[in-house]
Design an enzyme around this catalytic site. Sequence first.
Site, mmCIF file in Angstrom:
data_model
loop_
_atom_site.group_PDB
_atom_site.id
_atom_site.type_symbol
_atom_site.label_atom_id
_atom_site.label_comp_id
_atom_site.label_asym_id
_atom_site.label_seq_id
_atom_site.Cartn_x
_atom_site.Cartn_y
_atom_site.Cartn_z
ATOM 1 N N LYS A 195 48.756 43.666 39.887
ATOM 2 C CA LYS A 195 47.430 44.277 39.896
ATOM 3 C C LYS A 195 46.413 43.184 40.198
ATOM 4 C CE LYS A 195 43.943 45.195 38.057
ATOM 5 N NZ LYS A 195 42.525 44.985 38.537
ATOM 6 N N THR A 250 39.111 34.914 28.400
ATOM 7 C CA THR A 250 39.694 35.014 27.062
ATOM 8 C C THR A 250 39.410 36.379 26.454
ATOM 9 O OG1 THR A 250 39.570 32.629 26.715
ATOM 10 C CG2 THR A 250 39.632 34.009 24.750
ATOM 11 N N GLU A 270 46.868 32.908 30.791
ATOM 12 C CA GLU A 270 46.132 31.716 31.234
ATOM 13 C C GLU A 270 44.672 32.138 31.246
ATOM 14 O OE1 GLU A 270 43.836 29.565 33.117
ATOM 15 O OE2 GLU A 270 44.946 30.006 34.959
ATOM 16 N N CYS A 304 38.947 27.809 36.228
ATOM 17 C CA CYS A 304 39.184 27.786 34.779
ATOM 18 C C CYS A 304 39.220 26.369 34.235
ATOM 19 C CB CYS A 304 40.475 28.526 34.449
ATOM 20 S SG CYS A 304 41.900 27.971 35.407
ATOM 21 N N GLU A 401 31.906 29.600 28.279
ATOM 22 C CA GLU A 401 32.349 29.452 29.671
ATOM 23 C C GLU A 401 31.337 30.102 30.606
ATOM 24 O OE1 GLU A 401 36.493 29.667 32.103
ATOM 25 O OE2 GLU A 401 36.005 31.415 30.887
#
Length: 499
Positions: A195, A250, A270, A304, A401
């Site tokens: 996906k 996350t 990840e 990331c 982030e």
Amino acid sequence: MSYENSIAALSPAAAEFVKKKHQLFINGEWQDAAAGGTLDVIDPASGRVFTQVAAGEQADIARAVSAARRAFDEGEWAEMSPSSRGKLLWRLGDLLEQHADELAELEALDNGKPFNDARWGDVAFSYELLRYMAGWSTKITGQTIPLSSGAPFHAYTLRTPVGVCGQIVPWNFSLMMAVWKVAPALAAGCTIVLKPAEQTPLTALRLAELVQEAGFPVGVFNVVTGNGETAGAALAEHPDVDKVAFTGSTEVGKKILAAAGGNLKKVSLELGGKSPMIVYADADIEKATAAVASGIFYNMGQTCTAGTRLYLHNDVADRVLEGLVSYARDLKMGPGLDKSTQMGPLVSAEQKQRVCDYIASGLAEGATLLTGGGSWGEAGYFVEPTILDHTRNDMRVVQEEIFGPVLCVIRFSDAEEEDVVLQANQSIYGLAASIFTRDIGRAHRVAKRLKAGTIGINTHHVVDPALPFGGFKQSGWGREMGWEAIELYTELRSVGVAL
């Protein structure tokens, strides 16, 4: 370069692919979504829709999982030798290399990243990873184990494929992240439902065509495009999926984990990062400056592992920042398909607003703007490369982030050398970190203390097909690449034979 010129700049192969009707790839066939819906695909350099893809939902995921299950349990793939699997993977790697320019154009159009970064970064890494994993196909072994009791048994282990894998990949490296997951899964003998991110689905669909051309059996590889809330959630919670692998934020990773709990399927994640870069007074200033600039501005900061937190020794701060500001101001911004572009747009209007909001937050909390700080151009989702000086560990821009081209600078003195490592570790994330120093003893000592999955010494981005990649804390579970990726896609069985 205007939108019209960007589209006109596409090669005939890429232009032909863009014009196609983009369907789901299930059980070796191209199919419409069961509900008939479609999703717009937007060029982030212009903000304009340039094609549509099928909007898969729960029913489509169910069909794809069923196809993958049949291929795993009953089909040609189930009986295929490891050597034959390896040959197919190598052939797929060759096909990616043959179509590398076309794939890079699709990434540049779909994601906005510079063509050269896509061609020599994303695509090249993808075909080399396929070749690397092809070699592992024939080296997946168990062990013969003498029993500690001395009982008359011949005991050994078997390492076997985990089964049907749901793989959900992000928009920042759409092709490469797909291959990071697809290659070890296929090498191990698993079957796949992929996906891709709804923002950047095109290279996953082109990958499906190349998988078909390489000769993989029907049902081994399936692609369902669609929204994360529908197709992604359905894939994560499907009871006949044996493992789900996810790369993304996350926040979404936690939702994937909850959805996977129904049948306690294996999960690898990840997730986000907030990587620190520490530049000591004895660092090679020229090399450190170049590495820091790449560490934060590569891929428009949508990485990331992006080095978003720069801990900079006072003695070299002015020289390093002078170099970084000059680098940022000299970056040529523009559409990814313009081959002179060094920094493209962010992926979406939503992402652009998110990054701009973080910049405003940092300034409101007392940061000093050295360069950038706003939008660029009259169209598209561009944000200037931005450097914020005099930030603090308690600021949102330092703790959360951002996923954009925003560097946060925190200065330190000799007296604060011990504290700076503690500050670097004060994060919910632990994906990557880097250290810049000529003192090799210090480098190793600090590397041992930093809580991160990948640590660079006098460099930042350290990635290779043979090197395990993953994070500590809320940066995820498991490791991709290297032998450790094969372990993610296999189960270990213990066998005892009475003698």
